[in-house]
Scaffold this motif. Sequence first.
Motif, short mmCIF file in Angstrom:
data_model
loop_
_atom_site.label_atom_id
_atom_site.label_comp_id
_atom_site.label_asym_id
_atom_site.label_seq_id
_atom_site.Cartn_x
_atom_site.Cartn_y
_atom_site.Cartn_z
N ARG A 91 -4.50 17.14 -3.93
CA ARG A 91 -5.23 16.09 -3.22
C ARG A 91 -5.43 16.40 -1.75
O ARG A 91 -6.41 16.00 -1.14
CB ARG A 91 -4.49 14.77 -3.39
CG ARG A 91 -5.12 13.63 -2.66
CD ARG A 91 -5.46 12.47 -3.56
NE ARG A 91 -5.65 11.26 -2.80
CZ ARG A 91 -5.07 10.12 -3.05
NH1 ARG A 91 -4.26 10.00 -4.07
NH2 ARG A 91 -5.31 9.08 -2.30
N SER B 267 0.84 -1.20 0.00
CA SER B 267 0.00 0.00 0.00
C SER B 267 0.88 1.24 0.00
O SER B 267 2.04 1.20 0.43
CB SER B 267 -0.92 0.02 1.23
OG SER B 267 -0.18 0.32 2.40
N ALA B 268 0.31 2.33 -0.45
CA ALA B 268 1.02 3.60 -0.46
C ALA B 268 1.36 4.04 0.97
O ALA B 268 2.44 4.58 1.22
CB ALA B 268 0.19 4.66 -1.16
N GLU B 269 0.45 3.76 1.89
CA GLU B 269 0.67 4.17 3.27
C GLU B 269 1.87 3.45 3.88
O GLU B 269 2.75 4.08 4.48
CB GLU B 269 -0.59 3.90 4.11
CG GLU B 269 -0.43 4.32 5.55
CD GLU B 269 -1.68 4.05 6.37
OE1 GLU B 269 -1.72 4.55 7.50
OE2 GLU B 269 -2.60 3.35 5.90
N ALA C 111 5.43 3.76 -3.27
CA ALA C 111 4.13 4.24 -2.79
C ALA C 111 3.34 4.86 -3.93
O ALA C 111 2.12 4.65 -4.03
CB ALA C 111 4.34 5.27 -1.68
N SER D 133 5.14 4.54 2.26
CA SER D 133 5.52 5.88 2.73
C SER D 133 6.06 5.85 4.15
O SER D 133 7.02 6.57 4.47
CB SER D 133 4.33 6.83 2.64
OG SER D 133 4.03 7.11 1.29
N GLU E 226 1.61 12.12 0.95
CA GLU E 226 2.80 11.93 1.78
C GLU E 226 3.99 11.49 0.94
O GLU E 226 5.12 11.94 1.16
CB GLU E 226 2.50 10.90 2.87
CG GLU E 226 3.60 10.80 3.89
CD GLU E 226 3.23 9.86 5.02
OE1 GLU E 226 4.00 8.91 5.25
OE2 GLU E 226 2.18 10.08 5.66
N ASP F 14 -0.47 4.35 -5.46
CA ASP F 14 -1.39 5.50 -5.53
C ASP F 14 -0.59 6.67 -6.09
O ASP F 14 0.19 7.29 -5.37
CB ASP F 14 -1.92 5.82 -4.14
CG ASP F 14 -2.91 6.98 -4.13
OD1 ASP F 14 -3.01 7.71 -5.13
OD2 ASP F 14 -3.57 7.17 -3.08
N ASP G 88 -1.00 9.67 -6.66
CA ASP G 88 -1.15 11.01 -6.08
C ASP G 88 -1.18 10.96 -4.55
O ASP G 88 -1.79 11.82 -3.92
CB ASP G 88 -2.42 11.68 -6.62
CG ASP G 88 -2.30 11.99 -8.10
OD1 ASP G 88 -1.26 12.53 -8.51
OD2 ASP G 88 -3.23 11.67 -8.85
N TYR G 89 -0.50 9.99 -3.96
CA TYR G 89 -0.47 9.87 -2.50
C TYR G 89 0.34 11.04 -1.93
O TYR G 89 1.54 11.16 -2.16
CB TYR G 89 0.12 8.53 -2.08
CG TYR G 89 -0.08 8.22 -0.62
CD1 TYR G 89 -1.35 7.95 -0.13
CD2 TYR G 89 0.99 8.20 0.26
CE1 TYR G 89 -1.55 7.68 1.21
CE2 TYR G 89 0.80 7.92 1.60
CZ TYR G 89 -0.47 7.66 2.07
OH TYR G 89 -0.66 7.38 3.40
#
Length: 188
Positions: free
Chosen positions: A90, A26-28, A53, A31, A62, A57, A59-60
Amino acid sequence: SLLDQEKFQEVLDETAPERLPTAGQSAEIASLRARAFLGLDRVPAAQAAFKEALQYDPDYPEALVGLAKITAADGRPVAGLELVERALVRSPSSLDALLLQGDLQRVLGNPQGALTAYERAMPAAKLKRDELNVRLTLASMQIALGKNDDVMVNLAVVLKEAPESPTANYLQALMEFRKNNYAAAENR
């Protein structure tokens, strides 16, 4: 919370791909790992994790801000600013993104753009220490732009909450010096 405690290796251990085989994609999580790598001064690994990340995503916020910091530190402030502006689309109230936008505008010689970004960061500062830091940053930019009344307002708030702040006292002394009030400047 491990990041806030600067337990960077523990963050990496807890989020290792073998510990989180599917949840770790996941991007989270990527990151989080990137920020831990930065905390350990492992910049290439952080950059790779931020890019990972963005694969999850594109455009994440963080990850965009983290990558912007690395890009700007690598001597490419314009490219860093472009990443920050993508993050702000975003997440328009991201404190980190707004402060970095202001810093990069300042580096690029756009004091009004920097001031605007710092002013937008003020409502995003949820913690008192963040608010005080934003006020000090804003005051330094206002000094550069000759907005002396605004400087004094921000310094008054900071000095009320943190009377021993070296930065606030320095800026206060600078303002007194500019008014030719040398005794008051020396006493700060």
